[in-house]
Write a protein that holds these residues in place. Structure first.
Motif, PDB file in Angstrom:
ATOM      1  N   GLY A 154       0.528  -1.180   0.289  1.00  0.00           N
ATOM      2  CA  GLY A 154       0.387  -0.121  -0.020  1.00  0.00           C
ATOM      3  C   GLY A 154       1.171   1.498  -0.195  1.00  0.00           C
ATOM      4  N   ASP A 155       2.234   0.971  -0.334  1.00  0.00           N
ATOM      5  CA  ASP A 155       3.114   2.418  -0.882  1.00  0.00           C
ATOM      6  C   ASP A 155       2.764   3.685  -1.697  1.00  0.00           C
ATOM      7  OD1 ASP A 155       5.216   3.799  -0.272  1.00  0.00           O
ATOM      8  OD2 ASP A 155       6.417   2.841   0.218  1.00  0.00           O
ATOM      9  N   VAL A 156       1.641   3.951  -1.662  1.00  0.00           N
ATOM     10  CA  VAL A 156       1.280   4.873  -3.033  1.00  0.00           C
ATOM     11  C   VAL A 156       1.975   5.618  -3.380  1.00  0.00           C
ATOM     12  CG1 VAL A 156      -1.137   4.971  -2.267  1.00  0.00           C
ATOM     13  CG2 VAL A 156       0.846   6.727  -1.478  1.00  0.00           C
ATOM     14  N   LYS A 157       3.512   6.438  -2.447  1.00  0.00           N
ATOM     15  CA  LYS A 157       4.085   7.360  -3.491  1.00  0.00           C
ATOM     16  C   LYS A 157       4.989   6.483  -3.194  1.00  0.00           C
ATOM     17  CE  LYS A 157       8.175   9.631  -0.795  1.00  0.00           C
ATOM     18  NZ  LYS A 157       8.483  10.859   0.037  1.00  0.00           N
ATOM     19  N   ALA A 158       5.485   5.326  -3.815  1.00  0.00           N
ATOM     20  CA  ALA A 158       7.091   4.231  -3.924  1.00  0.00           C
ATOM     21  C   ALA A 158       6.039   3.866  -5.233  1.00  0.00           C
ATOM     22  CB  ALA A 158       7.392   2.906  -3.602  1.00  0.00           C
ATOM     23  N   LEU A 159       4.580   3.860  -5.272  1.00  0.00           N
ATOM     24  CA  LEU A 159       3.931   3.022  -6.452  1.00  0.00           C
ATOM     25  C   LEU A 159       4.130   4.308  -7.482  1.00  0.00           C
ATOM     26  CD1 LEU A 159       2.410   0.760  -8.151  1.00  0.00           C
ATOM     27  CD2 LEU A 159       0.995   1.734  -6.837  1.00  0.00           C
ATOM     28  N   GLY A 160       3.835   5.669  -7.068  1.00  0.00           N
ATOM     29  CA  GLY A 160       3.015   6.752  -7.528  1.00  0.00           C
ATOM     30  C   GLY A 160       4.717   7.267  -8.756  1.00  0.00           C
ATOM     31  N   ASP A 198      -0.050  10.255 -17.138  1.00  0.00           N
ATOM     32  CA  ASP A 198      -1.473   9.804 -17.800  1.00  0.00           C
ATOM     33  C   ASP A 198      -2.238   8.259 -17.576  1.00  0.00           C
ATOM     34  OD1 ASP A 198       1.012   8.569 -19.204  1.00  0.00           O
ATOM     35  OD2 ASP A 198      -0.257   9.271 -21.502  1.00  0.00           O
ATOM     36  N   LEU A 199      -1.433   7.706 -16.747  1.00  0.00           N
ATOM     37  CA  LEU A 199      -1.997   6.252 -16.822  1.00  0.00           C
ATOM     38  C   LEU A 199      -3.277   5.528 -17.257  1.00  0.00           C
ATOM     39  CD1 LEU A 199      -1.037   3.035 -15.371  1.00  0.00           C
ATOM     40  CD2 LEU A 199      -2.092   4.223 -13.401  1.00  0.00           C
ATOM     41  N   ARG A 200      -3.215   4.699 -18.001  1.00  0.00           N
ATOM     42  CA  ARG A 200      -4.353   3.844 -17.927  1.00  0.00           C
ATOM     43  C   ARG A 200      -4.973   2.647 -16.766  1.00  0.00           C
ATOM     44  NH1 ARG A 200      -9.815   4.537 -20.060  1.00  0.00           N
ATOM     45  NH2 ARG A 200     -10.918   2.745 -21.150  1.00  0.00           N
ATOM     46  N   TYR A 201      -5.495   2.366 -16.216  1.00  0.00           N
ATOM     47  CA  TYR A 201      -5.352   1.245 -15.421  1.00  0.00           C
ATOM     48  C   TYR A 201      -7.098   0.377 -15.529  1.00  0.00           C
ATOM     49  CZ  TYR A 201      -3.632  -2.375 -12.308  1.00  0.00           C
ATOM     50  OH  TYR A 201      -2.919  -3.234 -11.394  1.00  0.00           O
ATOM     51  N   ASP A 212      -9.112   3.255 -13.799  1.00  0.00           N
ATOM     52  CA  ASP A 212      -8.400   4.245 -12.797  1.00  0.00           C
ATOM     53  C   ASP A 212      -7.631   4.918 -13.722  1.00  0.00           C
ATOM     54  OD1 ASP A 212      -9.853   4.039 -10.077  1.00  0.00           O
ATOM     55  OD2 ASP A 212      -9.013   2.217 -10.110  1.00  0.00           O
ATOM     56  N   SER A 213      -7.149   6.201 -13.744  1.00  0.00           N
ATOM     57  CA  SER A 213      -5.917   6.395 -13.768  1.00  0.00           C
ATOM     58  C   SER A 213      -5.624   6.286 -12.551  1.00  0.00           C
ATOM     59  CB  SER A 213      -6.629   8.327 -13.423  1.00  0.00           C
ATOM     60  OG  SER A 213      -6.696   8.504 -11.986  1.00  0.00           O
ATOM     61  N   ARG A 214      -3.964   7.726 -12.829  1.00  0.00           N
ATOM     62  CA  ARG A 214      -3.729   7.317 -11.935  1.00  0.00           C
ATOM     63  C   ARG A 214      -3.333   8.105 -10.589  1.00  0.00           C
ATOM     64  NH1 ARG A 214       0.175  10.988  -9.626  1.00  0.00           N
ATOM     65  NH2 ARG A 214       2.445   9.991  -9.635  1.00  0.00           N
ATOM     66  N   ASP A 215      -4.161   8.787 -10.617  1.00  0.00           N
ATOM     67  CA  ASP A 215      -4.301   9.243  -9.264  1.00  0.00           C
ATOM     68  C   ASP A 215      -5.873   8.971  -8.609  1.00  0.00           C
ATOM     69  OD1 ASP A 215      -2.597  11.625  -8.868  1.00  0.00           O
ATOM     70  OD2 ASP A 215      -4.264  12.945 -10.148  1.00  0.00           O
ATOM     71  N   SER A 216      -6.714   8.234  -9.747  1.00  0.00           N
ATOM     72  CA  SER A 216      -7.818   7.409  -8.867  1.00  0.00           C
ATOM     73  C   SER A 216      -6.891   5.890  -8.381  1.00  0.00           C
ATOM     74  CB  SER A 216      -8.697   7.451  -9.720  1.00  0.00           C
ATOM     75  OG  SER A 216      -8.449   6.648 -11.436  1.00  0.00           O
ATOM     76  N   LEU A 217      -6.383   5.506  -8.975  1.00  0.00           N
ATOM     77  CA  LEU A 217      -5.366   4.624  -8.413  1.00  0.00           C
ATOM     78  C   LEU A 217      -4.726   4.487  -7.205  1.00  0.00           C
ATOM     79  CD1 LEU A 217      -5.354   1.456  -8.746  1.00  0.00           C
ATOM     80  CD2 LEU A 217      -3.480   2.151 -10.123  1.00  0.00           C
ATOM     81  N   THR A 269      -6.041   5.203   0.361  1.00  0.00           N
ATOM     82  CA  THR A 269      -7.907   4.893   1.474  1.00  0.00           C
ATOM     83  C   THR A 269      -8.458   3.745   1.629  1.00  0.00           C
ATOM     84  OG1 THR A 269      -9.761   5.373  -0.662  1.00  0.00           O
ATOM     85  CG2 THR A 269      -8.546   7.476   0.117  1.00  0.00           C
ATOM     86  N   GLY A 270      -7.762   2.656   1.276  1.00  0.00           N
ATOM     87  CA  GLY A 270      -7.913   1.009   1.600  1.00  0.00           C
ATOM     88  C   GLY A 270      -9.528   0.667   0.635  1.00  0.00           C
TER      89      GLY A 270
END
Length: 125
Positions: A22-28, A34-37, A45-50, A56-57
């Motif tokens: 759950g390490d969002v800093k390292a994952l980010g 412009d990620l499309r997931y 999801d976009s980068r920000d929404s993912l 937030t769990g």
């Protein structure tokens, strides 16, 4: 010097580890702006929404395996294909996920970033 194949396998392992932690800093740091997931459920999801869902769990990976991986170079991009097996806590419910996925990594300067990822649910056995 390592090969692109080795580099991308290491990046996929790092992506897996950051998602499990759950390490969002390292994952980010691994994700393109412009990620499309696309999840195996069809949710996009976009980068920000993912990153927000992980922070937030809303989504919490309990177990995550990515294998086997096939790596194909395409100029300044690399396609990684594999199978994902996971236990994901979503909405308070633990779900088993089995999917095939394609990940597109592209080179930005000297670094690689995940530009796209799409999972497709595996057929029931």
């Amino acid at each position: 010097m390592t090969s692109v194949d080795d580099d991308l396998r290491a990046l996929e392992a790092r992506r897996r580890d950051t998602m499990l932690a759950g390490d969002v800093k390292a994952l980010g740091a691994l994700l393109a702006p412009d990620l499309r997931y696309v999840h195996s459920t069809g949710t996009v999801d976009s980068r920000d929404s993912l990153l927000h869902k992980l922070a937030t769990g809303v989504i919490a990976y309990q177990q995550l395996e990515l294998a086997p991986l096939a790596v194909s170079c395409c100029g300044h991009a690399v396609i990684v294909a594999g199978e994902m097996r996971a236990e994901v806590l979503r909405g308070g419910e633990l779900r088993q996920v089995a999917s095939s996925y394609l990940a597109v990594w592209r080179r930005q300067g000297m670094d690689w970033e995940l530009a796209a990822c799409q999972g497709t649910a595996s057929p029931a056995s």
